[in-house]
Enzyme design. Structure first.
Site, PDB file in Angstrom:
ATOM      1  N   LEU A  36     -29.707  40.278  41.275  1.00  0.00           N
ATOM      2  CA  LEU A  36     -31.130  40.812  40.304  1.00  0.00           C
ATOM      3  C   LEU A  36     -30.478  42.236  41.372  1.00  0.00           C
ATOM      4  O   LEU A  36     -30.618  42.901  42.385  1.00  0.00           O
ATOM      5  CB  LEU A  36     -32.116  40.399  42.016  1.00  0.00           C
ATOM      6  CG  LEU A  36     -32.273  38.525  41.216  1.00  0.00           C
ATOM      7  CD1 LEU A  36     -33.407  38.053  41.463  1.00  0.00           C
ATOM      8  CD2 LEU A  36     -32.475  38.180  39.358  1.00  0.00           C
ATOM      9  N   HIS A  40     -35.100  44.546  37.482  1.00  0.00           N
ATOM     10  CA  HIS A  40     -35.586  42.425  37.158  1.00  0.00           C
ATOM     11  C   HIS A  40     -36.832  42.291  37.947  1.00  0.00           C
ATOM     12  O   HIS A  40     -37.015  42.035  38.049  1.00  0.00           O
ATOM     13  CB  HIS A  40     -34.074  42.248  38.293  1.00  0.00           C
ATOM     14  CG  HIS A  40     -33.080  42.027  36.913  1.00  0.00           C
ATOM     15  ND1 HIS A  40     -32.233  42.320  38.020  1.00  0.00           N
ATOM     16  CD2 HIS A  40     -32.629  41.103  36.068  1.00  0.00           C
ATOM     17  CE1 HIS A  40     -31.120  41.789  36.943  1.00  0.00           C
ATOM     18  NE2 HIS A  40     -31.335  40.971  35.989  1.00  0.00           N
ATOM     19  N   LYS A 152     -34.230  46.865  28.211  1.00  0.00           N
ATOM     20  CA  LYS A 152     -32.308  47.612  28.204  1.00  0.00           C
ATOM     21  C   LYS A 152     -31.893  46.890  27.278  1.00  0.00           C
ATOM     22  O   LYS A 152     -31.224  47.786  26.327  1.00  0.00           O
ATOM     23  CB  LYS A 152     -32.697  47.581  29.609  1.00  0.00           C
ATOM     24  CG  LYS A 152     -30.940  48.423  30.175  1.00  0.00           C
ATOM     25  CD  LYS A 152     -30.188  46.990  31.119  1.00  0.00           C
ATOM     26  CE  LYS A 152     -28.826  46.657  30.721  1.00  0.00           C
ATOM     27  NZ  LYS A 152     -28.345  45.925  30.686  1.00  0.00           N
TER      28      LYS A 152
HETATM   29  P1  AMP Z   1     -30.294  40.251  33.071  1.00  0.00           P
HETATM   30  O1  AMP Z   1     -29.718  39.407  34.195  1.00  0.00           O
HETATM   31  O2  AMP Z   1     -28.913  41.265  32.666  1.00  0.00           O
HETATM   32  O3  AMP Z   1     -29.781  39.393  31.562  1.00  0.00           O
HETATM   33  O4  AMP Z   1     -31.045  40.790  32.524  1.00  0.00           O
HETATM   34  C1  AMP Z   1     -32.395  39.602  32.754  1.00  0.00           C
HETATM   35  C2  AMP Z   1     -33.749  40.544  31.968  1.00  0.00           C
HETATM   36  O5  AMP Z   1     -33.287  41.517  33.149  1.00  0.00           O
HETATM   37  C3  AMP Z   1     -33.663  40.885  30.666  1.00  0.00           C
HETATM   38  O6  AMP Z   1     -34.597  40.833  30.133  1.00  0.00           O
HETATM   39  C4  AMP Z   1     -33.127  41.913  31.226  1.00  0.00           C
HETATM   40  O7  AMP Z   1     -33.769  42.812  29.772  1.00  0.00           O
HETATM   41  C5  AMP Z   1     -33.938  42.550  31.879  1.00  0.00           C
HETATM   42  N1  AMP Z   1     -33.322  44.340  32.460  1.00  0.00           N
HETATM   43  C6  AMP Z   1     -31.885  44.418  33.022  1.00  0.00           C
HETATM   44  N2  AMP Z   1     -31.835  45.313  33.596  1.00  0.00           N
HETATM   45  C7  AMP Z   1     -33.042  45.789  33.099  1.00  0.00           C
HETATM   46  C8  AMP Z   1     -33.779  47.501  33.713  1.00  0.00           C
HETATM   47  N3  AMP Z   1     -32.376  48.162  34.059  1.00  0.00           N
HETATM   48  N4  AMP Z   1     -34.821  47.692  33.552  1.00  0.00           N
HETATM   49  C9  AMP Z   1     -35.828  46.916  32.783  1.00  0.00           C
HETATM   50  N5  AMP Z   1     -34.833  45.577  32.918  1.00  0.00           N
HETATM   51  C10 AMP Z   1     -33.737  45.468  32.871  1.00  0.00           C
END
Ligand code: AMP
Length: 261
Positions: A36, A40, A152
């Site tokens: 995280l 997140h 993103k």
């Molecule tokens: P992940 O753990 O990479 O699968 O991401 C989980 C959630 O967090 C997904 O909905 C991503 O789009 C969101 N997320 C990841 N990085 C960012 C960021 N820099 N800004 C906003 N949301 C993010």
């Protein structure tokens, strides 16, 4: 107290427990693959603003990786993730094992046959089927009113929103703007895998991607860096990029109309 839910049964029991209280409890859900970061946490804070209960999942979903190496090298920081969630006073975290989510293997899957085939779906065949399948399973178990997804991963956000509408799911998919470092680099768990030298390239790539220049000039400027462009295109009113810096794949997108998210 942060509750840890592992099995499908755990999630259903939790849902029933919170449902039995006297007013209709609003549940917000933030699905993640862990490691995280502030991006997140922004999704979590947004969920806490809108809902009575916030549930986060941490599951590095094997079916959305088309490359074993990428799956194996995906960062894992479970202990510190759980500390962050407890600190934020998140009510429950779903940390399933593969067998909990795929008790019969992966014989039933959800397939989208249009928007999922371009961009990241082109480079990673089957990726979005894996994403949509794991999410529909988690949505069915938890039955959240609101689900928070980062812009993103815009293609993912669009597909999940599309799935919710098309399958008449009784939930709202909320898009949260991208959280960036000062350099403009979008926060990503994959950034943890960058060496110091690669991080310098990543910051330069982000600065270039933020520029208001033509796609052609942008491509030329990126090509001068020590990276490989997977795709650089405009679609859905946005500019999308995916690059490899060493083995680390980074993606980003920006709206074509400034100040829109
Ligand atoms: P992940 O753990 O990479 O699968 O991401 C989980 C959630 O967090 C997904 O909905 C991503 O789009 C969101 N997320 C990841 N990085 C960012 C960021 N820099 N800004 C906003 N949301 C993010």
């Amino acid at each position: 107290m942060l509750k840890t839910l592992k099995s499908a049964e755990d999630i259903k029991t939790f849902r029933t427990e919170i449902q039995t209280s006297n007013h209709k409890i609003k549940v917000g859900f933030v699905p993640t693959m862990g490691s995280l970061h502030e991006g997140h946490l922004e999704l979590i804070r947004q969920s806490q603003k809108d809902n009575d209960v916030t549930v986060v999942s941490i599951f590095v979903n094997p079916t959305q990786f088309n490359n074993r190496n990428d799956f194996d090298s995906y960062p894992n920081r479970l202990k510190s993730d759980l500390d962050s969630l407890a600190e934020l006073k998140v009510q429950a975290v779903i940390v399933p094992e593969e067998k909990d989510i795929y008790p019969n293997g992966y014989t039933f899957k959800l397939t989208e046959s249009q928007d999922s085939l371009d961009l990241c779906g082109k480079a990673r065949p089957g990726h979005f089927d894996g994403v949509l399948t794991v999410l529909i399973k988690l949505f069915n178990l938890l039955q959240p009113q609101n689900v928070y997804m980062g812009l993103k991963d815009y293609q993912q956000y669009k597909l999940v929103k599309g799935m919710a509408a098309d399958l008449f799911l009784d939930l709202e998919v909320v898009g949260v703007p991208t959280v960036r470092e000062d350099s403009g680099l979008a926060l990503s768990s994959r950034n943890f895998n960058l060496t110091d030298e690669q991080k310098v390239v990543a910051d330069q790539y982000a600065q270039i991607f933020a520029k208001d220049i033509s796609l052609e000039t942008l491509r030329k400027e990126l090509e001068r860096l020590n990276l490989k462009i997977d795709y650089l295109v405009e679609k859905w009113g946005r500019r999308f990029v995916a690059v490899f810096i060493g083995d680390v794949r980074l993606i980003d997108n920006r709206p074509l109309v400034k100040n829109h998210e």
